[in-house]
Design a protein around this motif. Structure first.
Motif, PDB file in Angstrom:
ATOM      1  N   GLN A 281       0.821  -1.207   0.000  1.00 19.58           N
ATOM      2  CA  GLN A 281       0.000   0.000   0.000  1.00 19.58           C
ATOM      3  C   GLN A 281       0.853   1.254   0.000  1.00 19.58           C
ATOM      4  N   ILE A 284       2.565   1.983  -3.527  1.00 23.98           N
ATOM      5  CA  ILE A 284       1.758   2.419  -4.667  1.00 23.98           C
ATOM      6  C   ILE A 284       1.220   3.837  -4.479  1.00 23.98           C
ATOM      7  N   SER A 286       0.959   7.777  -4.654  1.00 21.49           N
ATOM      8  CA  SER A 286       1.341   8.657  -5.764  1.00 21.49           C
ATOM      9  C   SER A 286       2.605   9.454  -5.486  1.00 21.49           C
ATOM     10  N   ASP A 312      -0.622  -7.823  -5.678  1.00 18.92           N
ATOM     11  CA  ASP A 312      -1.184  -6.483  -5.755  1.00 18.92           C
ATOM     12  C   ASP A 312      -1.013  -6.001  -7.196  1.00 18.92           C
ATOM     13  N   GLN A 314      -1.893  -3.330  -8.689  1.00 15.22           N
ATOM     14  CA  GLN A 314      -1.443  -1.951  -8.851  1.00 15.22           C
ATOM     15  C   GLN A 314       0.069  -1.853  -8.676  1.00 15.22           C
ATOM     16  N   GLN A 317       1.621  -3.339 -11.812  1.00 12.34           N
ATOM     17  CA  GLN A 317       1.515  -2.418 -12.940  1.00 12.34           C
ATOM     18  C   GLN A 317       2.504  -1.269 -12.810  1.00 12.34           C
ATOM     19  N   ASN A 318       2.569  -0.670 -11.624  1.00 12.70           N
ATOM     20  CA  ASN A 318       3.506   0.439 -11.416  1.00 12.70           C
ATOM     21  C   ASN A 318       4.944  -0.007 -11.666  1.00 12.70           C
ATOM     22  N   TYR A 347      -0.503 -11.868 -14.511  1.00  6.52           N
ATOM     23  CA  TYR A 347      -0.578 -10.493 -15.012  1.00  6.52           C
ATOM     24  C   TYR A 347       0.299 -10.421 -16.255  1.00  6.52           C
TER      25      TYR A 347
END
Length: 400
Positions: A281, A284, A286, A312, A314, A317-318, A347
């Motif tokens: 958490q 990720i 910003s 996770d 996200q 992806q990041n 993924y």
């Protein structure tokens, strides 16, 4: 300075014992002195509350005045200058031989850390000679007695230095080596609330390197497992308060994943699910810059989270997006770690093919330059081709 030699029998790290004679002093101690600050630094999911074991709840042994060491500022500066100027492990062993009775906890930890720095790149045969030296054994014996006096940074540095030197703390049931870990763990449990993110991450890293699953004493294995869970729980509390750096997060996740890989039945993956979720958490958010974190932190964090069973999307992806934009900043193994995590989470965005081709291209370049003699990649005009069935290569092929 007179030479000293001694023979101590210890485990060589492979389950067997070996005896060796410590080499006589190769250098004289430095004659000049200068000021130095000394010791160097070393390197979460809902973790259920873990109570200290009965052994950890025992009162620490009384510390005698002799164990406190010197509190003379001039004497401290002299010792620190000699540690700073030591050029090999024998130099440090000579200082221990002459000045051990003056060692405060600070000096004891500094000596151990200096030995770790000077000995970390030595072949095992040479490093094991240091571990068998009588003066080294006496240093550890003093550390055992001084453990209740160590602050969190010194406790973490001691554990980290033991890991760097590959001291066989879990291989023996008797002797100084077997006494050191319980002493450090009792002090760690007592001071855990004062540990900052660096102390926690460095100590967990040390456990991952020391391999507690190899302990010959079941009671010691259980005690170390309890400490690991306590450290993970404290890491989670630091994460919730946003008091962990990216480097510390990466070290904590990597250490827990390595401990889980070494002993899948230990329950570490389940027990550490909260700290992993909290770490993901934070990564990720910003305001987190992957450019500042660096490729190693990004890759290790993503790999470790996946290894501990936390997917996770996200975070994946990041991480994948950043690596695809910055392939030149990433090592082949780091990209492989992210590809493995992506595969584990099913993924599969198109950009993974870009990363996979980057690996193949880099491997080919390194092979041509003589940097990777085991490379089996042939980068053709259409797509890279592999000529073996190594797991790493098969991992790349599934994304091409």
């Amino acid at each position: 300075r007179s030479s000293r030699s001694s023979t101590i029998s210890i485990s060589n790290g492979n389950g067997t014992s070996a005896a060796a004679t410590a080499a006589p002093a190769r250098r004289s101690r430095a004659a000049t002195t200068r000021s130095s600050n000394g010791s160097a630094a070393v390197a979460a999911v809902a973790v259920p509350a873990v109570e200290p074991s009965p052994q950890q709840q025992q009162q620490p042994p009384e510390v005698s005045q002799a164990d406190v060491g010197s509190d003379d500022p001039d004497s401290d500066r002299e010792l620190q200058a000699e540690f700073h100027e030591s050029q090999c492990c024998q130099d440090v062993l000579d200082i221990i031989a002459d000045e051990l009775n003056r060692f405060s906890p600070f000096h004891t930890v500094t000596a151990l850390n200096r030995l770790a720095k000077l000995g970390r790149n030595l072949p095992w045969k040479e490093r094991s000679t240091v571990l068998k030296d009588t003066n080294f054994i006496l240093l550890l014996d003093r550390l055992v007695r001084q453990a209740p006096l160590l602050n969190p940074f010194q406790l973490a540095t001691s554990a980290y230095s033991c890991a760097v030197l590959q001291i066989p703390l879990y291989s023996l049931k008797t002797g100084t080596f077997s006494m050191l870990l319980p002493a450090l763990e009792a002090a760690t449990s007592a001071q855990l609330k004062q540990f900052n993110d660096r102390d926690v991450s460095s100590t967990l890293y040390a456990y991952a390197q020391l391999k507690p699953h190899t302990a010959v004493d079941p009671q010691q294995k259980q005690q170390s497992h309890s400490i690991v869970l306590q450290l993970a729980g404290h890491a989670q509390s630091l994460l919730m308060k946003k008091e962990m750096s990216g480097q510390s997060i990466s070290m904590v996740l990597w250490s827990l994943a390595t401990l889980h890989s070494n002993s899948p039945s230990s329950g570490i993956a389940t027990s550490s699910s909260g700290v992993v979720a909290a770490a993901a958490q934070q990564l990720i958010q910003s305001d987190v810059s992957y450019d500042q974190l660096g490729s190693q932190v990004v890759a290790n964090s993503i790999w470790a989270a996946a290894k501990l069973g936390h997917s996770d999307l996200q975070l994946l992806q990041n991480g994948c997006d950043w690596m695809a934009r910055n392939p030149q900043k990433c090592r082949v193994q780091e990209v492989l770690n992210v590809l493995w995590a992506a595969g584990a989470a099913r993924y599969r965005p198109k950009l993974l093919a870009t990363l996979a081709k980057h690996i193949a291209g880099q491997s080919k370049v390194r092979w041509q330059e003589g940097g990777d003699t085991a490379c089996c990649w042939d980068v053709g005009a259409q797509s890279p081709q592999c000529h073996c069935d190594r797991p790493a290569c098969m991992m790349i092929i599934q994304f091409l």
